[in-house]
Design a protein around this motif. Structure first.
Motif, mmCIF file in Angstrom:
data_model
loop_
_atom_site.group_PDB
_atom_site.id
_atom_site.type_symbol
_atom_site.label_atom_id
_atom_site.label_comp_id
_atom_site.label_asym_id
_atom_site.label_seq_id
_atom_site.Cartn_x
_atom_site.Cartn_y
_atom_site.Cartn_z
ATOM 1 N N THR A 43 -0.682 9.106 6.289
ATOM 2 C CA THR A 43 -2.026 8.817 5.793
ATOM 3 C C THR A 43 -1.947 7.889 4.587
ATOM 4 O OG1 THR A 43 -1.976 10.819 4.416
ATOM 5 C CG2 THR A 43 -2.997 10.999 6.604
ATOM 6 N N LEU A 44 -3.029 7.147 4.362
ATOM 7 C CA LEU A 44 -3.110 6.243 3.222
ATOM 8 C C LEU A 44 -3.251 7.049 1.929
ATOM 9 C CD1 LEU A 44 -3.245 3.163 2.586
ATOM 10 C CD2 LEU A 44 -5.733 3.404 2.589
ATOM 11 N N SER A 90 -3.258 6.740 -2.656
ATOM 12 C CA SER A 90 -3.478 5.875 -3.818
ATOM 13 C C SER A 90 -2.287 5.983 -4.765
ATOM 14 C CB SER A 90 -4.761 6.276 -4.551
ATOM 15 O OG SER A 90 -4.645 7.589 -5.081
ATOM 16 N N GLU A 118 0.835 -1.189 0.000
ATOM 17 C CA GLU A 118 0.000 0.000 0.000
ATOM 18 C C GLU A 118 0.879 1.252 0.000
ATOM 19 O OE1 GLU A 118 -3.172 0.090 -0.296
ATOM 20 O OE2 GLU A 118 -3.742 -1.992 0.080
ATOM 21 N N TRP A 119 0.340 2.329 -0.616
ATOM 22 C CA TRP A 119 1.052 3.604 -0.645
ATOM 23 C C TRP A 119 0.591 4.475 0.524
ATOM 24 C CZ3 TRP A 119 5.225 4.921 -3.301
ATOM 25 C CH2 TRP A 119 5.544 4.195 -4.460
ATOM 26 N N PHE A 120 1.569 5.211 1.133
ATOM 27 C CA PHE A 120 1.276 6.093 2.245
ATOM 28 C C PHE A 120 1.918 7.454 1.994
ATOM 29 C CE2 PHE A 120 0.745 1.899 4.008
ATOM 30 C CZ PHE A 120 -0.346 2.035 4.845
#
Length: 570
Positions: free
Chosen positions: A544-545, A547, A534-536
């Motif tokens: 924060t998360l 996209s 996942e990208w943060f």
């Protein structure tokens, strides 16, 4: 021609349990789903999974194996005209109900149905037929319609890993038939070692995400430290105690110890923001140029940190160094100078830790079509590929810059061209946004960059292969039928512009991006990093998360790529 590796045999149903270090040796410990456990009594579902996993892996490697579906190649029209063509192809996975290729395609492991998740066709199939287990095509993960969740099973994981290894060996033989590689040997711990591992292992929740406090214009340091933390090679090195601050003989100002403490803090389980005061103080003591609370350049801090970690590493050397910095970031850049009078080529090799690319702002065309190298989003005139093309394009030298040793002429005209002789495991780019020629200014040009980067055409080996192919074509045209100047020139230009086949060891995946907002002296640094798929977004203490679209649309200043297939370290 080399034969393909033999398929790993299926596990006998009587010995399905794989090795377990968790301490729980019950049969239920190997199964994440009771419904799947019941179905594993028959080997049919295992066979179906192995066939589907092999198909999925081959489809992902279709470009390297040359088994593309006809619609993925422009030469499909030629293949239709030529009935004798024997080009192999793999069908594209699509829903049998709506024929879509999007929306998370699932394949039923109990029959031959393939359906999409978004259209709820695979859910309807499971409900009407009573079939329970399906496989998500993209990731080869198992889904149980009764549990209504993805499930894990170590025996299926073992089959998938075997197919993954087999696929990698096939791709290597096809793309690099002459490359010698170390044989993969699976390691299984004896009972005594397995007991020690169980006794000395303490399970912790997944960590590695933590914010960093801004201690007064230290955002330039925070983004670099975040990129270090999410670097797979550095993470594996320091988390495996290759450099331990408790055993280090250097008592003060050791950047390796500071990196070890940094990884310890990030994987300690504490979620509150961390202030790297000790790291900053050590950098001040090691590099006086970075001392003070003024805003610094992130790229300068990056290079200085690499040099300081290298300098304090055990057995550090100026050439052929085996420290973690050179094993991770070091590559070799080749410079070829060609005399335009006698065609003599003089080559020189220089070690590099990163690549700095010039930016050239371009005006938008009125029609809005600004793509010159293809139809992909990252192939426009303001793209990373375009910057690399300019970086490796032949440059004409001045008459007083080169003296040819072969023809003996001084002030001879020549061309200089750069290429990558040795690609590093981690490739870092700096996009030169800050200019100091006519006063300090910042270039705000948007540079598009891909999530996956192919560096094959920029390597020295690929350039030599392209030149040899061009020489053979020219020789064939001279020895064969005469050709007009226009046709020969067009064929020459097309062969020069055509890209070479992708080499798997030259493919990189993006894992970190550094951005700069604002003016040159009063701006702010932020970063994106990939963690566990996942990208943060990393903005000092804020995590924060994000996209992937948000990452690829950012105005990047530094880019970090890691090799998709790492070479063995002999």
């Amino acid at each position: 021609m080399a034969t393909a590796p033999s398929s790993p045999p299926l596990i006998p149903t009587s010995k399905l349990l794989t090795q377990d270090f968790s301490g729980d040796h019950s049969p239920a410990a190997a199964h994440g789903c009771p419904h799947l456990k019941q179905m594993k009594k028959s080997s049919e579902i295992l066979t179906n999974y192995q066939v589907l996993a092999r198909y999925c892996l081959h489809y992902k490697s279709r470009h390297a194996l040359g088994i593309l579906p006809p619609r993925d190649r422009k030469r499909a029209k030629l293949e239709k005209q030529d009935s004798s063509s024997s080009t192999k192809s793999l069908p594209t996975p699509s829903c049998l109900t709506c024929d879509t290729t999007l929306g998370r395609i699932h394949a039923c492991l109990q029959c031959v149905y393939v359906g999409c998740w978004k259209g709820e066709h695979v859910q309807n199939h499971c409900a009407t037929t009573g079939h329970v287990i399906s496989m998500e095509i993209n990731r080869c993960t198992l889904y149980c319609s009764t549990c209504k969740d993805f499930v894990y099973d170590r025996d299926f994981e073992n089959i998938y890993n075997g197919e993954l290894l087999r696929n990698a060996e096939i791709v290597s033989m096809v793309q690099e038939p002459g490359l010698k590689r170390a044989h993969f040997i699976r390691w299984n711990a004896p009972n005594k070692e397995a007991a020690l591992i169980r006794a000395g292992t303490r399970l912790k929740p997944c960590q590695g995400l933590r914010g960093l406090r801004n201690m007064g214009s230290t955002c330039f340091m925070n983004v670099i430290l975040q990129c270090f933390i999410h670097n797979p090679l550095l993470r594996g090195y320091f988390l495996s105690d290759q450099h331990s601050s408790k055993r280090c003989e250097i008592k003060t100002e050791c950047m390796g110890c500071e990196m070890d403490q940094l990884f310890t803090q990030f994987y300690s389980g504490v979620k509150s923001p961390y202030g790297p005061c000790s790291f900053l103080h050590t950098m001040w003591m090691s590099s006086s140029d970075l001392a003070g609370y003024a805003q610094q350049d992130a790229h300068e801090f990056f290079i200085s940190a690499l040099n300081q970690i290298h300098a304090k590493s055990p057995g550090a050397k100026l050439h052929h160094c085996g420290c973690i910095i050179h094993k991770t970031f070091a590559g070799v850049l080749q410079s070829d100078v060609t005399c335009l009078n006698c065609a003599n080529v003089t080559s020189a090799n220089d070690p590099i830790l990163d690549i700095s690319l010039d930016l050239r702002p371009t005006k938008r065309s009125k029609s809005g079509v600004n793509k010159i190298r293809g139809t992909h989003d990252n192939d426009g005139p303001n793209s990373l590929a375009d910057c690399l093309d300019r970086y490796t394009h032949p440059e004409k030298l001045g008459t007083n810059e080169y003296n040819c040793s072969k023809c003996g002429k001084t002030g001879q005209e020549a061309t200089k061209q750069l290429s990558m002789k040795v690609l590093p495991p981690v490739l870092s780019f700096q996009l030169k946004r800050f200019e100091h020629s006519m006063g300090a200014s910042k270039i705000e040009t948007k540079i598009k960059f891909p999530a996956q980067l192919d560096m094959t055409q920029y390597t020295t080996a690929a350039r030599k292969l392209k030149k040899s192919k061009l020489a053979k074509m020219n020789g064939a045209s001279e020895n064969g039928s005469p050709s007009t100047p226009s046709s020969s020139s067009s064929s020459s230009s097309s062969s020069t512009n055509s890209s070479v086949e992708i080499i798997p060891t030259c493919v990189y995946n993006l894992f970190a991006v550094i951005n700069h907002q604002g003016k040159m002296d009063t701006g702010h640094y932020t970063a994106f990093a990939r963690h566990r798929g996942e990208w943060f977004s990393l903005d000092d203490h804020k995590v924060t998360l994000a996209s992937q679209k948000e990452v690829l649309n950012s105005n990047a200043y530094m880019l970090f790529y890691v090799k998709q297939n790492l070479d063995y370290d002999f």
